[in-house]
Structures are given as structure tokens and as C-alpha cells.
Design a protein around this motif. Structure first.
Motif, short mmCIF file in Angstrom:
data_model
loop_
_atom_site.label_atom_id
_atom_site.label_comp_id
_atom_site.label_asym_id
_atom_site.label_seq_id
_atom_site.Cartn_x
_atom_site.Cartn_y
_atom_site.Cartn_z
N VAL A 210 12.47 -71.24 -2.19
CA VAL A 210 11.98 -70.79 -0.87
C VAL A 210 11.80 -72.01 0.03
O VAL A 210 11.08 -72.98 -0.33
N GLN A 211 12.45 -71.99 1.17
CA GLN A 211 12.30 -73.07 2.14
C GLN A 211 10.99 -72.91 2.92
O GLN A 211 10.26 -73.89 3.10
N GLU A 212 10.73 -71.73 3.39
CA GLU A 212 9.49 -71.46 4.12
C GLU A 212 9.17 -69.97 4.00
O GLU A 212 10.07 -69.12 3.98
N GLY A 213 7.90 -69.67 3.88
CA GLY A 213 7.48 -68.28 3.77
C GLY A 213 5.99 -68.16 4.01
O GLY A 213 5.24 -69.15 3.97
N ASP A 214 5.54 -66.96 4.30
CA ASP A 214 4.11 -66.72 4.50
C ASP A 214 3.80 -65.27 4.14
O ASP A 214 4.68 -64.40 4.11
N ILE A 215 2.52 -65.03 3.86
CA ILE A 215 2.01 -63.69 3.58
C ILE A 215 0.67 -63.54 4.28
O ILE A 215 -0.14 -64.48 4.32
N GLU A 216 0.45 -62.36 4.87
CA GLU A 216 -0.76 -62.09 5.64
C GLU A 216 -1.43 -60.84 5.09
O GLU A 216 -0.77 -59.84 4.77
N ALA A 217 -2.75 -60.88 5.01
CA ALA A 217 -3.57 -59.72 4.68
C ALA A 217 -4.50 -59.48 5.87
O ALA A 217 -5.34 -60.34 6.20
N LEU A 218 -4.34 -58.32 6.51
CA LEU A 218 -5.02 -58.05 7.78
C LEU A 218 -5.72 -56.70 7.73
O LEU A 218 -5.26 -55.77 7.06
N TRP A 219 -6.82 -56.61 8.48
CA TRP A 219 -7.49 -55.33 8.71
C TRP A 219 -7.08 -54.86 10.10
O TRP A 219 -7.32 -55.54 11.10
N SER A 220 -6.44 -53.70 10.16
CA SER A 220 -5.92 -53.18 11.41
C SER A 220 -6.84 -52.07 11.91
O SER A 220 -7.17 -51.14 11.15
N HIS A 221 -7.21 -52.14 13.19
CA HIS A 221 -8.12 -51.16 13.79
C HIS A 221 -7.53 -50.69 15.12
O HIS A 221 -7.11 -51.51 15.95
N ALA A 222 -7.47 -49.36 15.31
CA ALA A 222 -6.92 -48.80 16.55
C ALA A 222 -7.87 -49.07 17.71
O ALA A 222 -9.06 -48.74 17.65
N ILE A 223 -7.33 -49.65 18.78
CA ILE A 223 -8.14 -49.96 19.96
C ILE A 223 -7.67 -49.18 21.18
O ILE A 223 -8.40 -49.07 22.17
N ALA A 224 -6.47 -48.62 21.16
CA ALA A 224 -5.94 -47.84 22.27
C ALA A 224 -4.77 -47.03 21.72
O ALA A 224 -4.36 -47.18 20.56
#
Length: 368
Positions: A210-224
């Protein structure tokens, strides 16, 4: 003979003619109207016997050879309110060609446009009676309050339901300047319409690692409507040392159905970064879809360990044409243009690497 004598003789002849005519018509009139009735009832009128009129279809036809005889009035028929109705026994129905037959259903003994006979009941009167209306609520204010308190089926249950999805938007093989590699872009989420857990990952691989990579863990909340806020963490992995970031941003559908992701990052040592992505799906047919994609990355300060400069680091534009064999499975081909800028371009030139790449890609899009 004098003039006065002639006038007297003509007067006597006229009187004699009137008496004879009265004597001849009296028996027929006596059959139509019973002598015991104080007031004359309206005889039954057969609309089908009207000369030259076809009531059922509104067309003119030939008059019948013999008009139907008027029916006798019965005791069940209501008496007319005026004695002048008795003069209708000799009515010429042929003169009623302009009559609106649609209103004849309420007249006693009248034949309707469908030829059915409606006999009046004993309770029938000459005054029309309004139809009974359904009873309304005794207290309208309390009734409306009760309706508002009732829960609508399927309206308040959307956020109580939990469901998930895994979308591998890009899983592809790449080739640029004779060098082959692989790349991915995927996300998965689980939750309701208002709150959900979101995982995102993207990266590139070549020369066996792998040359470059990322992983994200997010909490998503509806705002509109169509828009969510995101808050979580990000981890980078690849050729450089691992980096951890706090992440925050928004994602959703912009006008004209552009899929937008804008995320900011704050890392250790005062490092900051930002990423912007935009996608659009252009339907050529119901199954053949062209997907343009744009991505840009920015950094607040240089990071020599990752050969990254400050400011706008890199940008890419891709065009992928996919065919959806099924909605969940779609192979595609495409082309991607990549360019590095600023300090990142300086690191590339120092290593005799190109600052611009054009890749031919082929892959598959899968979701479940």
C-alpha cells in the motif's frame, strides 16, 4: 230575415253545439277522475309514450301507433295541492320535448330515463325532503386534538428502525506509464435515518504494498434534508508513519444531485488537513451510467515523512462508465487524471517522479 234574428239563431246553434260536445266528453272524463275525490290527482305519465321522444338515449324516434292509456289514480297516490292540476289530464305530451327528464325521478308514478317505474310510498309528500347528513363530532376542538395525538403509521417509526449498507464504490485495477496497481474507495454504515455509524476508507496499492491509505470511523447525524454532519477519527497508513486525526465535516446531496463530502482534520503537532470530494451520476440509459468524480486534498503544514507540502497538495478527476448488470453489481471502465501541486510537486521532482499521471482503470462497483 232581420240581422237581430240571424244573431239570435246563431247563438242558439252555438249553445246547442257546446251542450252536445259536453255530453260526449263527460263519460271519458269521468273514467279518468273518480267522482269521490275532492281534488284531482295527477295521472301517471309514461315518458316512453311521448310522441317522437326516446327518453333513454335522448334521440328522436317515430311516435307510437297508439298512445298508452293513462293509468287510474290510486288511493296511495298523494292528492294534488291545487284543483287546477286536473286540467293536465288532456296535456299534449308531445309539447314537452324540452323537458329536463333528469328531474322526473322524484315525481310520483313517473317513468325514469331507464324505463323503471317508481311508485310513491304512503309517506311521500309534495315537499322534497333533504337527505340525512352523517353526524359530526359533538366537540370539534376535542376531535381535532384527538386526531393530532394519534400516531401516523410509518411516520414516527423511521428513526426507530436500524439498517445498514456496505458500498464498494471503486474496486479497480490501474495502469499508468507501464506501472500497474490497485485502488479502492468504500464505505459502510449502520443506524437509522437521523443517527448512524459510518466507516470510510480509500487508498492505492502498487509494487506489492500500500502506497497510501486511510480509514475513518465517524458518527453521522442528520442536520437538514439530504445533509448529515460527521464527527470521528481518521487513521493514515502506507509508506509513511501512521497518522491519527480528529475528523469533522458534512456530507449530502447538493442541488442538481451532486454527492458532496467536505471534511476537516486536526492532528498531533498542530497538523491540519482538509478533503473535498464531489460525485455525480449521469444516466445514459437505465443501466449505463457515467460517473464523474473530483477530489482535492489540502494540508496546513509540510510533512516531509509523507512527502507532502502545505496548501493544495493534490487533485484528481475521474470518469468511470459502468453497466449495472444488477443494481448491486456493476463493472466499469474509466480514466483518471491526477496532479500534485506546490510543495508536494517539489518532493516529486526531487525524486525524478512525474507530477501528472493519467491512469486507465477497470473495476467493479458492489453494494449489499
Amino acid at each position: 230575415m232581420s240581422t237581430h234574428a240571424i244573431i239570435r239563431r246563431r247563438t242558439r246553434l252555438t249553445s246547442l253545439w257546446v251542450l252536445c260536445a259536453t255530453a260526449l266528453t263527460a263519460p271519458a272524463f269521468a273514467q279518468q277522475v273518480p267522482a269521490s275525490s275532492a281534488s284531482t290527482a295527477m295521472p301517471e305519465m309514461d315518458m316512453g309514450a311521448m310522441p317522437g321522444m326516446d327518453i333513454a338515449h335522448g334521440k328522436h324516434g317515430a311516435p307510437p301507433a297508439k298512445p298508452a292509456a293513462p293509468a287510474r289514480a290510486t288511493s296511495a297516490q298523494p292528492a294534488a295541492t291545487s284543483s287546477s292540476m286536473g286540467s293536465m289530464s288532456g296535456m299534449d305530451m308531445g309539447a314537452m320535448s324540452g323537458m329536463d327528464t333528469g328531474s322526473t325521478s322524484g315525481m310520483p308514478g313517473m317513468k325514469t330515463s331507464h324505463g323503471q317505474h317508481h311508485a310513491p310510498t304512503a309517506s311521500s309528500t309534495s315537499t322534497p325532503v333533504a337527505p340525512a347528513l352523517p353526524p359530526g363530532p359533538a366537540d370539534p376542538a376535542a376531535y381535532l386534538a384527538k386526531l393530532e395525538s394519534m400516531s401516523m403509521t410509518g411516520m414516527d417509526m423511521a428513526d426507530d428502525q436500524r439498517f445498514g449498507k456496505v458500498l464498494i464504490n471503486q474496486l479497480e485495477a490501474t495502469r499508468a506509464d507501464g506501472v500497474t496497481g490497485q485502488a479502492w474507495d468504500a464505505q459502510a454504515w449502520y443506524g437509522g435515518d437521523r443517527n448512524r455509524l459510518l466507516l470510510r476508507s480509500e487508498g492505492a496499492r502498487s509494487a506489492g504494498h500500500v502506497q497510501e491509505g486511510d480509514i475513518e470511523a465517524l458518527w453521522s447525524h442528520a442536520i437538514a434534508t439530504f445533509w448529515d454532519s460527521t464527527l470521528g477519527v481518521r487513521h493514515d497508513f502506507g509508506n509513511g508513519p501512521g497518522r491519527n486525526w480528529a475528523a469533522f465535516g458534512v456530507q449530502g446531496l447538493a442541488p442538481y444531485w451532486f454527492d458532496i463530502e467536505a471534511t476537516g482534520y486536526v492532528g498531533a503537532g498542530g497538523r491540519t488537513a482538509a478533503r473535498f470530494k464531489a460525485e455525480y451520476e449521469l444516466l445514459i440509459t437505465q443501466r449505463l451510467i457515467l460517473q464523474p468524480e473530483f477530489e482535492a486534498n489540502l494540508y496546513g503544514k509540510p510533512d516531509p515523512a509523507w512527502r507532502l507540502g502545505s496548501g493544495l497538495s493534490d487533485a484528481s478527476l475521474g470518469l468511470r462508465l459502468r453497466y449495472e448488470i444488477r443494481r448491486e453489481f456493476a463493472p466499469y471502465i474509466g480514466v483518471v487524471w491526477q496532479r500534485v501541486f506546490g510543495g508536494t510537486a517539489g518532493f516529486r521532482r526531487a525524486e525524478n517522479q512525474s507530477v501528472f499521471d493519467r491512469q486507465i482503470v477497470a473495476g467493479v462497483r458492489v453494494w449489499f
